[in-house]
Design a protein around this motif. Structure first.
Motif, PDB file in Angstrom:
ATOM      1  N   ASN A 243      52.064  49.423 -42.966  1.00 35.83           N
ATOM      2  CA  ASN A 243      51.544  48.997 -41.672  1.00 35.83           C
ATOM      3  C   ASN A 243      52.465  48.020 -40.969  1.00 35.83           C
ATOM      4  OD1 ASN A 243      49.318  49.972 -43.314  1.00 35.83           O
ATOM      5  ND2 ASN A 243      48.125  49.553 -41.501  1.00 35.83           N
TER       6      ASN A 243
ATOM      7  N   LEU B  63      59.838  36.683 -45.231  1.00 30.72           N
ATOM      8  CA  LEU B  63      59.261  35.398 -45.656  1.00 30.72           C
ATOM      9  C   LEU B  63      59.736  35.056 -47.061  1.00 30.72           C
ATOM     10  CD1 LEU B  63      55.621  35.808 -44.361  1.00 30.72           C
ATOM     11  CD2 LEU B  63      57.209  34.016 -43.687  1.00 30.72           C
TER      12      LEU B  63
ATOM     13  N   MET C  49      49.465  36.323 -57.737  1.00 27.69           N
ATOM     14  CA  MET C  49      49.023  35.954 -56.386  1.00 27.69           C
ATOM     15  C   MET C  49      49.856  36.705 -55.348  1.00 27.69           C
ATOM     16  SD  MET C  49      46.574  33.755 -56.071  1.00 27.69           S
ATOM     17  CE  MET C  49      46.776  32.819 -54.553  1.00 27.69           C
TER      18      MET C  49
ATOM     19  N   SER D 254      49.153  40.421 -55.076  1.00 28.73           N
ATOM     20  CA  SER D 254      47.886  40.801 -54.453  1.00 28.73           C
ATOM     21  C   SER D 254      48.058  40.835 -52.935  1.00 28.73           C
ATOM     22  CB  SER D 254      46.772  39.834 -54.849  1.00 28.73           C
ATOM     23  OG  SER D 254      46.951  38.580 -54.229  1.00 28.73           O
ATOM     24  N   ALA D 255      49.160  40.265 -52.447  1.00 28.19           N
ATOM     25  CA  ALA D 255      49.393  40.239 -51.000  1.00 28.19           C
ATOM     26  C   ALA D 255      50.439  41.249 -50.561  1.00 28.19           C
ATOM     27  CB  ALA D 255      49.827  38.839 -50.571  1.00 28.19           C
ATOM     28  N   ILE D 256      51.466  41.462 -51.394  1.00 25.69           N
ATOM     29  CA  ILE D 256      52.558  42.348 -50.993  1.00 25.69           C
ATOM     30  C   ILE D 256      52.933  43.253 -52.159  1.00 25.69           C
ATOM     31  CG2 ILE D 256      53.517  40.738 -49.306  1.00 25.69           C
ATOM     32  CD1 ILE D 256      55.567  40.003 -51.440  1.00 25.69           C
TER      33      ILE D 256
ATOM     34  N   THR E 239      47.512  48.713 -47.902  1.00 29.57           N
ATOM     35  CA  THR E 239      48.160  47.405 -47.864  1.00 29.57           C
ATOM     36  C   THR E 239      47.549  46.506 -46.789  1.00 29.57           C
ATOM     37  OG1 THR E 239      50.134  48.652 -48.384  1.00 29.57           O
ATOM     38  CG2 THR E 239      50.427  46.340 -47.944  1.00 29.57           C
ATOM     39  N   ALA E 240      47.253  47.101 -45.637  1.00 27.29           N
ATOM     40  CA  ALA E 240      46.721  46.299 -44.533  1.00 27.29           C
ATOM     41  C   ALA E 240      45.367  45.696 -44.915  1.00 27.29           C
ATOM     42  CB  ALA E 240      46.596  47.160 -43.285  1.00 27.29           C
TER      43      ALA E 240
ATOM     44  N   ARG F 235      44.273  45.149 -47.927  1.00 30.56           N
ATOM     45  CA  ARG F 235      44.464  44.229 -49.048  1.00 30.56           C
ATOM     46  C   ARG F 235      44.893  42.849 -48.574  1.00 30.56           C
ATOM     47  NH1 ARG F 235      47.421  47.838 -52.149  1.00 30.56           N
ATOM     48  NH2 ARG F 235      45.629  48.770 -53.169  1.00 30.56           N
ATOM     49  N   ARG F 236      45.610  42.832 -47.454  1.00 33.32           N
ATOM     50  CA  ARG F 236      46.075  41.546 -46.936  1.00 33.32           C
ATOM     51  C   ARG F 236      44.922  40.689 -46.435  1.00 33.32           C
ATOM     52  NH1 ARG F 236      51.257  41.453 -44.653  1.00 33.32           N
ATOM     53  NH2 ARG F 236      50.483  41.182 -42.569  1.00 33.32           N
TER      54      ARG F 236
ATOM     55  N   TYR G 192      42.250  36.276 -53.355  1.00 35.56           N
ATOM     56  CA  TYR G 192      42.223  36.499 -54.809  1.00 35.56           C
ATOM     57  C   TYR G 192      42.523  35.210 -55.549  1.00 35.56           C
ATOM     58  CZ  TYR G 192      43.614  38.720 -59.281  1.00 35.56           C
ATOM     59  OH  TYR G 192      43.730  39.103 -60.584  1.00 35.56           O
TER      60      TYR G 192
ATOM     61  N   GLN H   2      53.052  25.399 -49.507  1.00 37.60           N
ATOM     62  CA  GLN H   2      52.728  26.558 -50.328  1.00 37.60           C
ATOM     63  C   GLN H   2      51.542  27.341 -49.761  1.00 37.60           C
ATOM     64  OE1 GLN H   2      53.089  27.902 -54.667  1.00 37.60           O
ATOM     65  NE2 GLN H   2      52.494  25.834 -54.617  1.00 37.60           N
TER      66      GLN H   2
ATOM     67  N   TYR I 143      52.622  29.156 -46.710  1.00 40.82           N
ATOM     68  CA  TYR I 143      53.460  30.292 -47.112  1.00 40.82           C
ATOM     69  C   TYR I 143      52.603  31.472 -47.575  1.00 40.82           C
ATOM     70  CZ  TYR I 143      56.830  32.881 -49.995  1.00 40.82           C
ATOM     71  OH  TYR I 143      57.607  33.848 -50.562  1.00 40.82           O
ATOM     72  N   LEU I 144      51.615  31.187 -48.443  1.00 38.20           N
ATOM     73  CA  LEU I 144      50.783  32.264 -48.984  1.00 38.20           C
ATOM     74  C   LEU I 144      49.951  32.911 -47.876  1.00 38.20           C
ATOM     75  CD1 LEU I 144      49.716  30.652 -52.369  1.00 38.20           C
ATOM     76  CD2 LEU I 144      51.274  32.574 -52.019  1.00 38.20           C
TER      77      LEU I 144
ATOM     78  N   ARG J  34      50.859  33.083 -44.718  1.00 34.14           N
ATOM     79  CA  ARG J  34      51.779  33.858 -43.872  1.00 34.14           C
ATOM     80  C   ARG J  34      52.169  35.169 -44.539  1.00 34.14           C
ATOM     81  NH1 ARG J  34      56.732  30.865 -41.850  1.00 34.14           N
ATOM     82  NH2 ARG J  34      56.753  32.558 -40.343  1.00 34.14           N
ATOM     83  N   LEU J  35      52.262  35.160 -45.869  1.00 33.49           N
ATOM     84  CA  LEU J  35      52.557  36.414 -46.578  1.00 33.49           C
ATOM     85  C   LEU J  35      51.487  37.454 -46.283  1.00 33.49           C
ATOM     86  CD1 LEU J  35      53.760  35.739 -50.231  1.00 33.49           C
ATOM     87  CD2 LEU J  35      55.044  36.642 -48.311  1.00 33.49           C
ATOM     88  N   ARG J  36      50.286  36.973 -46.006  1.00 29.09           N
ATOM     89  CA  ARG J  36      49.197  37.902 -45.699  1.00 29.09           C
ATOM     90  C   ARG J  36      49.015  38.077 -44.201  1.00 29.09           C
ATOM     91  NH1 ARG J  36      45.782  39.019 -49.963  1.00 29.09           N
ATOM     92  NH2 ARG J  36      46.233  37.935 -51.901  1.00 29.09           N
TER      93      ARG J  36
ATOM     94  N   ALA K 105      44.262  28.498 -51.917  1.00 28.98           N
ATOM     95  CA  ALA K 105      45.219  29.597 -51.755  1.00 28.98           C
ATOM     96  C   ALA K 105      44.500  30.931 -51.593  1.00 28.98           C
ATOM     97  CB  ALA K 105      46.173  29.654 -52.950  1.00 28.98           C
ATOM     98  N   ALA K 106      43.327  31.063 -52.229  1.00 28.98           N
ATOM     99  CA  ALA K 106      42.571  32.313 -52.108  1.00 28.98           C
ATOM    100  C   ALA K 106      41.866  32.402 -50.759  1.00 28.98           C
ATOM    101  CB  ALA K 106      41.554  32.420 -53.238  1.00 28.98           C
TER     102      ALA K 106
END
Lengths: 393, 296
Positions: free
Chosen positions: A2, A11, A209, A212-214, B67-68, B70-71, B75, B91, B94-95, B97-99, B142-143
């Motif tokens: 996506n 990142l 962790m 689960s995101a990428i 994937t979309a 899941r973001r 978790y 941190q 960052y986490l 933004r990864l999502r 973080a979750a």
């Protein structure tokens, strides 16, 4: 995949880049590189590694001795610089020889150095002494000027070579040596950083962790690119420093040659890193603790080390079978080929074949490394076997 | 709604999941309980896409999880993990933004969560410098930091002090009630699950043994138990009532299991004729008891 997900590897790459940039080991390795290169460049500037030769010649004796010395200086100009330093007696000349301020002493009967006399200097002094002696005989026998000229007009044999070495081979060997040293350090160092970075994420368990995101491939790609860009940036910085220093200190290195060599080193770093990095990552993903890293990394490290040793050997004999084969095989090409290119002995087809094989195998290895990584990275505990990692993905 | 459909997973010779299906509706908190090794973590990892199922499907809002989707999940793995040397706030941002959360929003969320979760310490301190309890709270942050639509938490309460348990309970309730998130967490603290969860999923040896609200579980699984306390009576007075079996007797209180056809009022009548009844009523099985019932 996506739309919003595409940036994830960026990142990851940015984090790996900045985190390591701020690490003390990065600063230390940069300073160490700069230090080693300064020493090498300055040694060349001093003539130690075969830069533009210059000699300091002491004389003990009358004006005829000084004449011989001056004639040698004239003969050598402009390729070889000879500076003449008259001494009143043998003792002071010997002292100067011992403290290194002169390279050799010429007297009425002798030419001597501390341990030996450089062959080039010897040739110059012997020739000039011979000429002066001949001139003296001519003068004594009132030989007319025209005949003298005829007698001293030499018709030397024309020099040739079946396979002429390119000009500046000696200077280029120095450049190639520094280049291959840098390449070895960067490939090994940044490959290790990829491996330790993978283990770090496994050991701290953050990898679950992240995954689960990428996707694992994005994480791997981001890590390899981030660390690789840092390695590239460091390499460019060091190369720029080395070129600047070489030009500023008058090593006789041609700027175009130096810049071209630097570009070669940078280009081959990218290729070599592309080849090795996914292997380092896969190896790192097999273990869960830093202490176990050595066990899995040995085959890769040995490969790079052997390639490095072959490359150093090929500085002397770049057309040996070993040097040629090593410069074409992908496992060693990244270190062995740039040396031969800088020395000007690699033929077009060899370079093309080497590039094709290296790029081809790097492209083929990335998915292999990524698959092993994906299959092993979530398994903690004991070392993961290659076969299990392959099947798990 | 998160749907796990007929998940199978084996590790070499060990069957971890043997046809697991359950759902987690949005706006609800689902407790996921089972013995060690029953398959909880495997099921959660598969739901998050960290692990692949050998067979079966995970669906979110009526579509296979991609994937979309899941973001937008949050978790908390059983194996806690953060970058030990990375700064707390950095941190979390960052986490998030990864999502896909924009930077400014990620930062605002992270700061708000650190306050809500009462994380003690400098947000610019390295994670490793915090106490373990505070690290645990950062892990929760973080979750949550990307405001997930689904929260999957593996043993989120383990390692928390009583205050931490209350804080986390409040956060989960708000996530479900106010933000409409689907929340599923595993725990061995069954009293907590009973208090907090709208529904319970009970897994045993890789299979779902029971699922539903606690009342539903009681109705379907619990034995029909009634307790009677009499003063100074030692006779076996209940023997005259058909369909009655004594389960246990402690200090004058007897627990009887009644067949469905047996009327509890008849039991009370017989008891009163035998002596003074001090207490009479149904035994409400705790989740603990239901759990034992199911896994034994």
């Amino acid at each position: 995949m996506n739309g919003p997900d595409r940036g994830a590897w960026r990142l990851i790459a940015a984090r790996d880049f900045w985190v390591r940039l701020r690490e003390r080991s990065f600063l230390i390795s940069t300073l160490l590189n700069v230090g080693v290169i300064s020493v090498l460049v300055l040694a060349r500037a001093g003539g130690g590694l075969g830069g533009a030769p210059s000699f300091d010649l002491g004389t003990v004796g009358g004006s005829d001795v000084v004449d011989v010395a001056n004639a040698a200086a004239t003969l050598g100009y402009p390729d070889i610089t000879v500076r003449v330093h008259p001494y009143p007696d043998p003792a002071s000349a010997d002292a100067a020889l011992r403290d290194g301020s002169i390279d050799a002493v010429v007297t009425e009967t002798q030419l001597y150095g501390l341990e030996s006399v450089d062959q080039r200097l010897e040739a110059l002094v012997q020739t000039s002494a011979h000429q002066i002696a001949v001139e003296a005989v001519f003068a004594e026998h009132h030989v007319p000027e025209a005949q003298r000229a005829a007698a001293s007009r030499t018709s030397p044999l024309a020099l040739g070579a079946l396979q002429p070495a390119p000009p500046d081979r000696q200077k280029n060997a120095g450049v190639a040596f520094i280049g291959v040293l840098l390449l070895y350090g960067q490939l090994f160092g940044y490959g290790m950083w990829v491996a330790t970075g993978v283990i770090e994420e496994k050991a701290s368990r953050i990898v679950e962790m992240l995954l689960s995101a990428i996707r694992p491939r994005q994480l791997l790609a981001g890590k390899i690119i981030g660390i690789g860009v840092l390695g590239l940036a460091q390499l460019i910085t060091i190369a720029a420093f080395a070129i600047g220093l070489a030009l500023a200190t008058g090593t006789g290195v041609v700027p175009a040659t130096a810049i071209w060599a630097a570009l070669l080193v940078i280009g081959w770093f990218i290729l070599g890193y592309g080849f090795y990095a996914s292997l380092f990552a896969a190896a790192g993903s097999l273990v869960s603790r830093m202490e176990e890293l050595q066990n899995v990394i040995v085959p890769i490290n040995l490969t790079i080390l052997v390639s490095f040793i072959i490359s150093i050997g090929s500085l002397q004999d770049p057309n040996s079978t070993l040097a040629v084969v090593a410069s074409i095989l992908p496992v060693s090409a990244a270190l062995a080929m740039p040396v031969r290119i800088v020395l000007g002995v690699a033929s077009g087809w060899q370079i093309a074949l080497s590039l094709a094989l290296l790029i081809g195998s790097a492209v083929a290895l990335v998915p292999v490394g990524a698959r092993l990584y994906a299959g092993a990275v979530l398994r903690t505990g004991s070392r993961v076997r290659l076969r299990d990692a392959w099947r798990a993905a | 709604m998160l749907e796990l459909l007929d998940l199978h997973r084996r590790f070499r010779d060990v069957v971890a999941l043997d046809g697991v299906s359950f759902t987690v509706p949005e706006g609800r908190i689902v407790g996921f309980v089972g013995r060690n090794g029953a398959g909880k973590t495997t099921a959660m990892r598969i739901a998050l896409g960290v692990l692949d199922a050998d067979q079966g499907q995970v669906r979110w809002r009526d579509a296979p999880v991609d994937t979309a989707a899941r973001r937008r999940f949050g978790y908390m793995p059983e194996e806690r993990g953060l970058y030990p040397k990375m700064r707390v706030l950095e941190q979390l941002v960052y986490l998030a933004r990864l999502r896909g959360t924009p930077k400014a929003e990620a930062r605002a969320n992270a700061e708000r969560l650190l306050a809500t979760l009462e994380v003690v310490g400098d947000p610019d301190a390295r994670v490793e410098s915090l106490s373990l309890g505070n690290q645990q709270r950062v892990q929760l942050a973080a979750a949550l930091v990307h405001r997930p639509e689904l929260l999957v938490l593996d043993e989120p309460f383990s390692g928390l002090d009583p205050v931490g348990v209350d804080v986390l309970s409040g956060v989960l309730r708000r996530a479900a009630r106010d933000e409409g998130a689907a929340v599923v967490f595993s725990s061995h603290q069954l009293d907590l699950v009973e208090r907090l969860c709208d529904e319970v999923v009970l897994i045993d040896q890789g299979r779902i043994a029971a699922q539903g609200t606690i009342d539903e579980l009681r109705a379907s699984r619990a034995r029909n138990l009634w307790q009677v306390q009499l003063r100074d009576v030692s006779t076996r007075w209940w023997e005259v009532i058909p369909g009655t079996t004594p389960v246990r007797s402690v200090d004058g209180t007897i627990v009887l299991e009644l067949l469905p056809a047996t009327d509890p009022q008849r039991v009370l009548d017989v008891a009163r004729s035998a002596g003074d009844v001090l207490a009479f009523g149904p035994v409400r099985a705790s989740l603990q008891e239901l759990f034992r019932e199911v896994v034994s």
